[in-house]
Design a protein around this motif. Structure first.
Motif, short mmCIF file in Angstrom:
data_model
loop_
_atom_site.label_atom_id
_atom_site.label_comp_id
_atom_site.label_asym_id
_atom_site.label_seq_id
_atom_site.Cartn_x
_atom_site.Cartn_y
_atom_site.Cartn_z
N LYS A 161 -17.74 49.89 -1.49
CA LYS A 161 -17.21 49.17 -0.35
C LYS A 161 -17.58 47.71 -0.47
CE LYS A 161 -16.95 52.94 3.01
NZ LYS A 161 -17.28 53.39 4.39
N MET A 162 -16.75 46.83 0.05
CA MET A 162 -17.01 45.40 -0.06
C MET A 162 -16.27 44.63 1.01
SD MET A 162 -14.64 44.52 -3.41
CE MET A 162 -15.25 45.96 -4.30
N ASP A 163 -16.77 43.43 1.31
CA ASP A 163 -16.07 42.47 2.14
C ASP A 163 -15.45 41.43 1.22
OD1 ASP A 163 -17.02 43.83 4.34
OD2 ASP A 163 -18.63 42.39 4.75
N LEU A 164 -14.16 41.22 1.36
CA LEU A 164 -13.48 40.20 0.58
C LEU A 164 -13.18 39.00 1.47
CD1 LEU A 164 -10.95 42.22 -1.62
CD2 LEU A 164 -13.31 41.57 -2.11
N GLN A 165 -13.45 37.82 0.95
CA GLN A 165 -13.19 36.59 1.68
C GLN A 165 -12.34 35.65 0.83
OE1 GLN A 165 -17.02 35.03 2.78
NE2 GLN A 165 -17.58 36.83 3.97
N ASN A 166 -11.41 34.97 1.49
CA ASN A 166 -10.59 33.95 0.83
C ASN A 166 -9.94 34.47 -0.46
OD1 ASN A 166 -11.30 31.92 2.80
ND2 ASN A 166 -13.31 31.86 1.83
N VAL A 167 -9.15 35.52 -0.29
CA VAL A 167 -8.41 36.09 -1.42
C VAL A 167 -7.15 35.24 -1.63
CG1 VAL A 167 -7.42 38.16 -2.42
CG2 VAL A 167 -9.26 38.35 -0.73
N LEU A 168 -7.09 34.54 -2.76
CA LEU A 168 -6.02 33.60 -3.05
C LEU A 168 -5.08 34.18 -4.09
CD1 LEU A 168 -8.34 30.48 -3.46
CD2 LEU A 168 -7.23 31.25 -1.37
N TYR A 169 -3.77 34.10 -3.83
CA TYR A 169 -2.76 34.63 -4.74
C TYR A 169 -1.81 33.50 -5.15
CZ TYR A 169 -3.97 39.05 -2.25
OH TYR A 169 -4.61 40.11 -1.66
N LEU A 170 -1.81 33.13 -6.41
CA LEU A 170 -0.78 32.24 -6.96
C LEU A 170 0.14 33.11 -7.79
CD1 LEU A 170 -3.51 30.39 -6.75
CD2 LEU A 170 -2.16 28.79 -8.10
N VAL A 220 -5.24 35.68 -9.19
CA VAL A 220 -5.89 36.04 -7.93
C VAL A 220 -7.37 35.67 -7.99
CG1 VAL A 220 -6.38 37.88 -6.27
CG2 VAL A 220 -4.27 37.94 -7.62
N ALA A 221 -7.83 34.88 -7.03
CA ALA A 221 -9.24 34.50 -6.92
C ALA A 221 -9.77 34.98 -5.58
CB ALA A 221 -9.40 32.99 -7.04
N MET A 222 -11.05 35.35 -5.55
CA MET A 222 -11.62 35.86 -4.30
C MET A 222 -13.13 35.77 -4.31
SD MET A 222 -11.06 39.94 -4.97
CE MET A 222 -9.56 39.65 -5.94
N GLN A 223 -13.69 35.81 -3.11
CA GLN A 223 -15.13 35.92 -2.92
C GLN A 223 -15.44 37.36 -2.52
OE1 GLN A 223 -15.26 32.93 0.15
NE2 GLN A 223 -16.12 31.38 -1.22
N CYS A 224 -16.24 38.05 -3.31
CA CYS A 224 -16.62 39.44 -3.04
C CYS A 224 -18.03 39.43 -2.46
CB CYS A 224 -16.58 40.27 -4.32
SG CYS A 224 -14.99 40.26 -5.16
#
Length: 239
Positions: free
Chosen positions: A21-30, A61-65
């Motif tokens: 399980k995780m919290d994802l923050q600022n998931v960016l999709y180009l 895709v970039a993200m903070q996990c």
């Protein structure tokens, strides 16, 4: 469509235990609409591309996990930033939309060791994702690092306006992913609540890997067809 997705999640939950399980923050999709003929040789033959005519989306895709932990343990938990290259396929198990990961890199040196045990070849890369605000309160996003070459991606929030719901569904909707090929092709299923998807605009990008890998032509890199963000969400991952 919603009922079908719910049934798929129920099936996964019945036969597979949530591993992480995780919290994802600022998931960016180009995302870029590219010719099917370009990506078809690079995707395992077992997976049918989720194409629209002669095109299929490729996404950076970039993200903070954050607070990444085993589902049955609250501790230890890990935080890292992730960057991946993916396209969109049809899950042969369910017939639903899915993603195929060409490459995935994380800023943690420990996580790739752990995922390799599960047959998931994540790579350790130099990468960070940061969020800043200007004087007007607009959000700016900066991804930087090195992955076979220097990475610099800058984006900013844009005024709210309608986005193409079909494109959003294709890019953010899949609940299964595949990585590897042949006998090492691994299926990953996820579960999450409804995503709050917003639009961004690209200011600058430097990222040679997708061009060198033959996924994008150099002139295409600076002209994405869609730039989206999910500010936050909670994910459960099934292996």
């Amino acid at each position: 469509m919603a009922l079908r997705v719910e049934k798929d999640v129920e099936m996964v939950a019945r036969f597979q235990r949530p591993m992480v399980k995780m919290d994802l923050q600022n998931v960016l999709y180009l995302s870029y609409l590219v010719p099917v003929a370009r990506l078809r040789p690079l995707v395992p033959s077992e997976l049918r591309l989720n194409a629209a005519g002669n095109g299929v989306f490729l996404s950076i895709v970039a993200m903070q996990c954050r607070k990444v932990h085993l589902s049955f343990l609250g501790w230890p938990s890990f935080s890292y930033d992730q960057l991946n290259l993916r396209t969109y396929v049809i899950d042969p198990k369910t017939g639903n939309p899915a993603v195929y990961f060409f490459r995935s890199g994380v800023s943690s040196s420990l996580i790739p060791v752990a995922t390799r045990v599960l047959g998931i070849p994540w790579e350790h890369i130099s990468f960070s994702l940061a969020v800043e605000q200007d004087g007007s309160g607009a959000d700016f996003y900066r991804a930087a690092g090195d992955w076979n070459g220097e990475i610099e991606i800058r984006m900013k929030s844009t005024p709210a306006e309608d986005s193409d719901a079909t494109i959003i569904g294709v890019i953010t909707g899949p609940l299964a992913g595949f990585i590897g090929s042949g006998e090492r092709l691994k299926r990953i299923a996820i579960k999450h609540e409804v995503l709050d998807v917003r639009r961004l605009s690209l200011l600058r990008i430097r990222f040679p890997l997708p061009v060198e890998a033959g996924l994008l032509a150099a002139p295409e890199l600076e002209r994405p067809d869609s730039v989206l963000i999910v500010p936050e969400s909670q994910f459960s991952v099934f292996i």
